[in-house]
Scaffold this motif. Structure first.
Motif, mmCIF file in Angstrom:
data_model
loop_
_atom_site.group_PDB
_atom_site.id
_atom_site.type_symbol
_atom_site.label_atom_id
_atom_site.label_comp_id
_atom_site.label_asym_id
_atom_site.label_seq_id
_atom_site.Cartn_x
_atom_site.Cartn_y
_atom_site.Cartn_z
ATOM 1 N N GLY A 233 0.823 -1.206 0.000
ATOM 2 C CA GLY A 233 0.000 0.000 0.000
ATOM 3 C C GLY A 233 0.853 1.250 0.000
ATOM 4 O O GLY A 233 1.964 1.274 -0.537
ATOM 5 N N THR A 234 0.360 2.288 0.649
ATOM 6 C CA THR A 234 1.076 3.569 0.700
ATOM 7 C C THR A 234 1.571 3.885 2.110
ATOM 8 O O THR A 234 2.035 4.998 2.363
ATOM 9 C CB THR A 234 0.154 4.710 0.234
ATOM 10 O OG1 THR A 234 -0.954 4.829 1.150
ATOM 11 C CG2 THR A 234 -0.380 4.448 -1.165
ATOM 12 N N ALA A 235 1.452 2.933 3.018
ATOM 13 C CA ALA A 235 1.793 3.190 4.424
ATOM 14 C C ALA A 235 3.285 3.441 4.596
ATOM 15 O O ALA A 235 4.124 2.923 3.846
ATOM 16 C CB ALA A 235 1.368 2.009 5.293
ATOM 17 N N ARG A 236 3.618 4.249 5.612
ATOM 18 C CA ARG A 236 4.999 4.478 6.020
ATOM 19 C C ARG A 236 5.166 3.923 7.431
ATOM 20 O O ARG A 236 4.321 4.143 8.302
ATOM 21 C CB ARG A 236 5.358 5.963 5.997
ATOM 22 C CG ARG A 236 5.090 6.663 4.689
ATOM 23 C CD ARG A 236 5.833 6.049 3.522
ATOM 24 N NE ARG A 236 7.276 6.086 3.702
ATOM 25 C CZ ARG A 236 8.151 5.607 2.810
ATOM 26 N NH1 ARG A 236 7.716 5.032 1.712
ATOM 27 N NH2 ARG A 236 9.444 5.689 3.047
ATOM 28 N N TYR A 237 6.261 3.216 7.637
ATOM 29 C CA TYR A 237 6.573 2.611 8.931
ATOM 30 C C TYR A 237 7.905 3.167 9.425
ATOM 31 O O TYR A 237 8.801 3.458 8.635
ATOM 32 C CB TYR A 237 6.665 1.092 8.802
ATOM 33 C CG TYR A 237 5.409 0.440 8.305
ATOM 34 C CD1 TYR A 237 4.426 0.007 9.195
ATOM 35 C CD2 TYR A 237 5.184 0.273 6.937
ATOM 36 C CE1 TYR A 237 3.259 -0.591 8.733
ATOM 37 C CE2 TYR A 237 4.017 -0.318 6.473
ATOM 38 C CZ TYR A 237 3.061 -0.747 7.370
ATOM 39 O OH TYR A 237 1.908 -1.322 6.918
ATOM 40 N N GLY A 238 8.022 3.287 10.744
ATOM 41 C CA GLY A 238 9.271 3.792 11.301
ATOM 42 C C GLY A 238 9.186 3.954 12.800
ATOM 43 O O GLY A 238 8.585 3.143 13.502
ATOM 44 N N VAL A 239 9.769 5.042 13.299
ATOM 45 C CA VAL A 239 9.826 5.292 14.736
ATOM 46 C C VAL A 239 8.444 5.684 15.244
ATOM 47 O O VAL A 239 7.786 6.576 14.694
ATOM 48 C CB VAL A 239 10.839 6.404 15.057
ATOM 49 C CG1 VAL A 239 10.858 6.686 16.554
ATOM 50 C CG2 VAL A 239 12.231 6.005 14.583
ATOM 51 N N THR A 240 7.989 5.000 16.292
ATOM 52 C CA THR A 240 6.750 5.346 16.984
ATOM 53 C C THR A 240 7.006 5.296 18.485
ATOM 54 O O THR A 240 8.096 4.942 18.925
ATOM 55 C CB THR A 240 5.611 4.355 16.648
ATOM 56 O OG1 THR A 240 5.887 3.096 17.282
ATOM 57 C CG2 THR A 240 5.459 4.159 15.153
ATOM 58 N N LYS A 241 5.995 5.604 19.261
ATOM 59 C CA LYS A 241 6.162 5.580 20.712
ATOM 60 C C LYS A 241 6.348 4.167 21.254
ATOM 61 O O LYS A 241 6.652 3.998 22.430
ATOM 62 C CB LYS A 241 4.978 6.256 21.395
ATOM 63 C CG LYS A 241 3.626 5.566 21.207
ATOM 64 C CD LYS A 241 2.545 6.385 21.899
ATOM 65 C CE LYS A 241 1.170 5.748 21.799
ATOM 66 N NZ LYS A 241 0.138 6.546 22.498
ATOM 67 N N PHE A 242 6.187 3.148 20.401
ATOM 68 C CA PHE A 242 6.369 1.762 20.824
ATOM 69 C C PHE A 242 7.710 1.172 20.392
ATOM 70 O O PHE A 242 7.922 -0.030 20.489
ATOM 71 C CB PHE A 242 5.245 0.892 20.246
ATOM 72 C CG PHE A 242 3.858 1.346 20.602
ATOM 73 C CD1 PHE A 242 3.480 1.505 21.934
ATOM 74 C CD2 PHE A 242 2.926 1.616 19.618
ATOM 75 C CE1 PHE A 242 2.202 1.912 22.263
ATOM 76 C CE2 PHE A 242 1.635 2.026 19.937
ATOM 77 C CZ PHE A 242 1.276 2.170 21.266
ATOM 78 N N SER A 243 8.603 1.994 19.898
ATOM 79 C CA SER A 243 9.814 1.480 19.260
ATOM 80 C C SER A 243 10.841 0.897 20.222
ATOM 81 O O SER A 243 11.805 0.274 19.776
ATOM 82 C CB SER A 243 10.477 2.581 18.410
ATOM 83 O OG SER A 243 9.693 2.875 17.277
#
Length: 490
Positions: A233-243
């Motif tokens: 899809g078009t989603a971006r993944y990376g740093v989140t508050k759960f990283s």
């Protein structure tokens, strides 16, 4: 073998796998405990997959295994708990475990269909590593994670452009191809981790814990990049508050394993809505959706999904939007298990039995189990029944547009690192076999010809797109159509 399966094998996300089969009916009472000898074949397969690509002298060994099996059709689904022993590791920025920490507890899901094994899930975490001076590392990790804070909407870490994201992760790409790490890997990782700690107001009790969390963070950046590479899809993944959480910690704290383990109360099937759905719909624009809430460090997504649905149903019947109490369900629903998980079907029954829901103001959320203090005189919303909805996504869209937001459950694959865009993981990575998170469908539409479901989550506004998740619509992505339901308000 089709090219995307070859890619999965190369990246180690789904070794030696075939496309996920259609989900058979839940085995329910057929699930049973197995003696160790019966588990050896699936356990050895899981171990082989765990060790794939590792050099001699670095491979883990199997110490013990226990588990259950569910029979369905021509297949058997094994749920295994295995203790693995790894050789010592000397680089905590790239190893799975810190120095001298070598014992792992792993959860494996192995499908055996006509003698061919497929690894559907692998969650591993340390069990004998002292992080804060007591208990296992897994326990200590859960105990030491701090509440989230310090959200800054202007932070480049939170909302990078696609170019920024590619630049941030360029250091990790060699890992995917098993090339040597760049010499400045540790320096770059330390800088990114420091920015994460500042942005999300993280604190750690000891230097050892901070080093451990940095090693988890580094591994998670590699995982996020693999997920990014395989999303269609078009989603971006990376740093989140759960990283800084291991996959096992994240699942234990925020997700809901009961959704795939227990059948729940049977509901009658709702009558389908006639006609085609409108091209797009959004109940947020119609005033039927409350603000995004935060379940905190509690697996109470089931309660938030159900209250969100009842809020919409009450609005459509009574014309008033009320923010209703999830804490009432945690405390007073005696069938479900509070922060350990629950099922929407049981929650509807509890609301009906109790006599309604109080508002958030009258029965506020605490994020842990308390003594039930429901007061029927303060109940502001009621339901008369609950219904199961069609698994046909076009019929779901038509029902949503006419009847209101829908409670659904999904496989949360990749959501630990989701930032924005329309998520569309490959089906074997986000199998409907492994539903583990309850959410709320509030609308649907298209972005640049990509169809999506708009999903209200319960992890706060500092996650995803201001608290919302967008998932591909039309292919049963992540099991979004498997467990759709709604309350009925007359």
């Amino acid at each position: 073998m089709v090219p995307w399966l070859q890619l999965l094998l190369l990246l180690g996300l789904l070794p030696d796998a075939a496309p996920a089969p259609k989900k058979p009916r839940a085995a329910g009472p057929q699930a049973r405990e197995l003696a160790s000898p019966e588990l050896l074949a699936p356990a050895r397969f899981a171990l082989e997959m765990y060790n794939r690509g590792r050099a001699a002298g670095t491979r883990a060994a199997l110490r013990a295994v226990r588990g259950r099996v569910r029979r369905a059709g021509r297949g058997s689904l094994y749920s295994l708990k295995a203790t693995l022993v790894e050789p010592p590791c000397n680089d905590p920025t790239v190893c799975q475990l810190p120095i001298s920490k070598k014992t792992l507890l792993c959860s494996f899901e192995v499908l055996d269909e006509l003698g061919k094994h497929m690894l559907l899930r692998r969650d591993c975490g340390p069990v004998d590593t002292k992080v804060t001076g007591a208990g296992t590392a897994q326990d200590a990790g859960r105990a030491q994670v701090r509440p989230h804070g310090g959200f800054s909407p202007n932070s480049s870490l939170l909302e990078p452009s696609p170019d920024d994201t590619n630049e941030t992760f360029s250091s990790f790409l060699p890992l995917l191809n098993k090339d040597p790490l760049p010499q400045d890997f540790s320096v770059k990782m330390a800088s990114i981790f420091k920015e994460f700690v500042t942005t999300y107001n993280r604190t750690y009790d000891t230097k050892e814990e901070a080093r451990w969390r940095m090693s988890v963070f580094a591994n998670n950046m590699v995982r996020a990049q693999k997920i990014q590479a395989l999303d269609t899809g078009t989603a971006r993944y990376g740093v989140t508050k759960f990283s800084d959480l291991t996959e096992e910690e994240f699942r234990t704290i925020y997700l809901n394993p009961l959704l795939q383990e227990e059948p729940g109360r049977k509901m009658r099937l709702a009558k389908s809505v006639s006609g085609l759905p409108p091209p797009e719909w959004d109940w947020r624009k119609k005033g039927a959706v409350t603000k995004v809430k935060d379940q905190g460090m509690c697996g109470s997504c089931w309660a938030f999904s159900v209250t969100g649905n009842v809020e919409g149903q009450w609005f459509l019947k009574q014309g008033t939007l009320l923010s209703l109490s999830e804490q009432e369900l945690l405390d007073c629903d005696k069938v479900d298990k509070g922060c350990m998980g629950g099922l929407p079907s049981n929650a509807y029954s509890a609301i009906k039995t109790l006599g309604g829901l109080e508002t958030e103001d009258d029965y506020s959320y605490r994020g842990h189990l308390q003594t039930c203090s429901f007061n029927a005189e303060k109940a502001k919303a009621y339901i008369n029944d609950s219904v199961e909805l069609s698994q046909n996504e076009q019929k779901l869209a038509a029902w949503l547009a006419e009847k209101g937001p829908i409670s659904v459950a999904i496989n949360a694959f990749g959501m630990q690192f989701y930032r924005h865009g329309i998520s569309h993981p490959l089906r074997p990575l986000c199998s409907p076999w492994l539903i583990d998170h309850a959410v709320l469908l509030v609308g649907y539409g298209n972005r640049s010809a990509t169809p999506f479901w708009a999903i209200k989550n319960s992890w706060g506004t500092d996650w995803g797109e201001e608290g919302y998740y967008y998932l591909y619509r039309g292919s049963g992505a992540c099991g979004v159509n498997i467990m759709a339901s709604s309350a009925v308000v007359n």
